[in-house]
Motif scaffolding. Structure first.
Motif, PDB file in Angstrom:
ATOM      1  N   UNK A   1       0.836  -1.205   0.000  1.00  0.00           N
ATOM      2  CA  UNK A   1       0.000   0.000   0.000  1.00  0.00           C
ATOM      3  C   UNK A   1       0.869   1.252   0.000  1.00  0.00           C
ATOM      4  N   UNK A   2       1.938   1.207   0.808  1.00  0.00           N
ATOM      5  CA  UNK A   2       2.825   2.373   0.861  1.00  0.00           C
ATOM      6  C   UNK A   2       3.552   2.541  -0.470  1.00  0.00           C
TER       7      UNK A   2
ATOM      8  N   UNK B   1       2.528   1.610  -3.403  1.00  0.00           N
ATOM      9  CA  UNK B   1       1.562   2.077  -4.400  1.00  0.00           C
ATOM     10  C   UNK B   1       1.315   3.570  -4.241  1.00  0.00           C
ATOM     11  N   UNK B   2       1.199   3.993  -2.980  1.00  0.00           N
ATOM     12  CA  UNK B   2       0.971   5.411  -2.706  1.00  0.00           C
ATOM     13  C   UNK B   2       2.122   6.251  -3.264  1.00  0.00           C
ATOM     14  N   UNK B   3       3.342   5.816  -3.009  1.00  0.00           N
ATOM     15  CA  UNK B   3       4.511   6.567  -3.502  1.00  0.00           C
ATOM     16  C   UNK B   3       4.578   6.545  -5.024  1.00  0.00           C
TER      17      UNK B   3
ATOM     18  N   UNK C   1       2.058   6.283  -7.138  1.00  0.00           N
ATOM     19  CA  UNK C   1       1.045   7.174  -7.706  1.00  0.00           C
ATOM     20  C   UNK C   1       1.465   8.625  -7.563  1.00  0.00           C
ATOM     21  N   UNK C   2       2.061   8.961  -6.412  1.00  0.00           N
ATOM     22  CA  UNK C   2       2.506  10.334  -6.194  1.00  0.00           C
ATOM     23  C   UNK C   2       3.583  10.713  -7.203  1.00  0.00           C
TER      24      UNK C   2
ATOM     25  N   UNK D   1       3.513  13.655 -10.089  1.00  0.00           N
ATOM     26  CA  UNK D   1       4.603  14.636 -10.231  1.00  0.00           C
ATOM     27  C   UNK D   1       5.127  14.652 -11.654  1.00  0.00           C
TER      28      UNK D   1
ATOM     29  N   UNK E   1      18.332   4.332   4.050  1.00  0.00           N
ATOM     30  CA  UNK E   1      18.411   5.404   5.052  1.00  0.00           C
ATOM     31  C   UNK E   1      19.041   4.878   6.328  1.00  0.00           C
TER      32      UNK E   1
ATOM     33  N   UNK F   1       0.428   2.709  15.070  1.00  0.00           N
ATOM     34  CA  UNK F   1       0.936   2.619  13.702  1.00  0.00           C
ATOM     35  C   UNK F   1       1.581   3.940  13.317  1.00  0.00           C
TER      36      UNK F   1
ATOM     37  N   UNK G   1       3.990   6.227   7.257  1.00  0.00           N
ATOM     38  CA  UNK G   1       5.244   6.578   6.577  1.00  0.00           C
ATOM     39  C   UNK G   1       5.229   7.979   5.982  1.00  0.00           C
ATOM     40  N   UNK G   2       4.021   8.508   5.696  1.00  0.00           N
ATOM     41  CA  UNK G   2       3.977   9.827   5.079  1.00  0.00           C
ATOM     42  C   UNK G   2       4.298  10.928   6.085  1.00  0.00           C
TER      43      UNK G   2
ATOM     44  N   UNK H   1      14.346  11.887   5.528  1.00  0.00           N
ATOM     45  CA  UNK H   1      14.207  12.418   4.180  1.00  0.00           C
ATOM     46  C   UNK H   1      13.544  11.403   3.259  1.00  0.00           C
ATOM     47  N   UNK H   2      13.214  11.822   2.070  1.00  0.00           N
ATOM     48  CA  UNK H   2      12.524  11.003   1.070  1.00  0.00           C
ATOM     49  C   UNK H   2      11.127  10.632   1.521  1.00  0.00           C
ATOM     50  N   UNK H   3      10.576  11.400   2.424  1.00  0.00           N
ATOM     51  CA  UNK H   3       9.184  11.114   2.774  1.00  0.00           C
ATOM     52  C   UNK H   3       8.295  11.725   1.709  1.00  0.00           C
ATOM     53  N   UNK H   4       7.120  11.137   1.589  1.00  0.00           N
ATOM     54  CA  UNK H   4       6.192  11.585   0.568  1.00  0.00           C
ATOM     55  C   UNK H   4       4.831  11.715   1.220  1.00  0.00           C
TER      56      UNK H   4
ATOM     57  N   UNK I   1       2.016  12.626   0.176  1.00  0.00           N
ATOM     58  CA  UNK I   1       0.802  12.453  -0.631  1.00  0.00           C
ATOM     59  C   UNK I   1       0.008  11.244  -0.144  1.00  0.00           C
TER      60      UNK I   1
ATOM     61  N   UNK J   1      -2.927   8.184  -0.228  1.00  0.00           N
ATOM     62  CA  UNK J   1      -3.375   7.236  -1.251  1.00  0.00           C
ATOM     63  C   UNK J   1      -4.459   7.895  -2.096  1.00  0.00           C
TER      64      UNK J   1
END
Lengths: 116, 155
Positions: free
Chosen positions: A72-73, A75-77, A79-80, A84, A116, B4, B7-8, B13-16, B18, B20
């Protein structure tokens, strides 16, 4: 002349008092202890194998759960990133956002990842 | 157990941030840390077998993360359901077992004493049995052995 009643008997026999168990007994005992030790080792190896199996299966049971969450994570990234790309390349005619560089539609994971 | 961590909202760094897309139904993430998960692993395997198998079959079809979202949500909901039921029915035993795992390097063999009441409670309340696939025929499964060789240093 000899004394009356004759001389004393000559002491020629060895006088060795009993000093612990015989060699055979010691050898047998050592063999027995070693045999028991090796038996336990064998049993322990079998048990270790079962413990490893238990650990492996506990992880196998958790794979779908963790994979689903990670997917899910991802997929979210994905799509983002696609959004972009669309935004950046909107002025370029004929650009297909998210198009694979390969002509094969099969999914390929990212070629490079950031640690990281 | 801990909450929980989205992650967003990560501080790395490199977090996103956005979220779902709206087209994907929302599902609450499990948010369970490793020790409770390890403690519940065999029950998750027993309780959610159908959903897990379905999900893994789907993944073997296509590894694309977007391909199995629906099956993945089912897996997560099922695990969510199981953890809730476990906490409702066997909270004390569950807590004891995962705390023991936490203290003992996540090794099952050091926590048999607290594992047995948990297994018993799960069987009585929920009918779930811990089975280890592949145990040799006619041999006692390792979690039921009375006098194992590998125990903790201290009794």
């Amino acid at each position: 002349m000899p004394p009356a009643g004759g001389f004393d008997a000559i002491k020629y026999k060895r006088n060795l008092p009993f000093r612990g168990p015989s060699g055979l007994v010691i050898l047998g005992g050592v063999t027995a202890v070693c045999a028991y030790g090796f038996y336990r080792l064998g049993q322990g190896n079998l048990e270790k194998r079962e413990l490893q199996r238990e650990k492996t299966w506990s992880r196998i049971h958790l794979v779908p759960l963790l994979l689903a969450e990670a997917d899910r994570d991802a997929y979210r990234r994905q799509q983002a990133a696609l959004e972009r790309e669309k935004e950046i390349m909107k002025d370029v005619p004929g650009w297909e956002a998210g198009k694979s560089v390969y002509s094969n539609p099969r999914y390929r994971p990212e070629q490079s990842i950031v640690l990281l | 157990m801990s909450a929980y961590k989205d992650p967003s909202t990560s501080s790395k760094p490199y977090r996103d941030p956005t979220p779902l897309p709206e087209s994907v139904p929302k599902v609450q993430e499990l948010g369970t840390t490793s020790a409770p998960l390890k403690s519940a692993a065999f029950f998750i395997g027993a309780y959610c077998k159908d959903y897990n198998d379905d999900f893994m079959l789907c993944k073997s079809e296509d590894r694309d993360p977007g391909h199995c979202l629906k099956e993945g949500r089912r897996v997560t909901r099922c695990a969510q359901d199981l953890i809730t039921k476990m906490r409702e029915n066997c909270l004390a035993d569950f807590d004891k077992h995962w705390n023991c795992l936490e203290r003992n390097n996540h090794q099952y063999n050091l926590c048999r004493k607290v594992e047995r009441p948990l297994n018993k409670c799960m069987f009585e309340k929920l009918g779930l049995v811990k089975t280890i696939p592949g145990t040799p025929e006619g041999q006692k499964p390792i979690h039921e052995v009375e006098k194992p060789i590998f125990t903790g240093v201290q009794k």
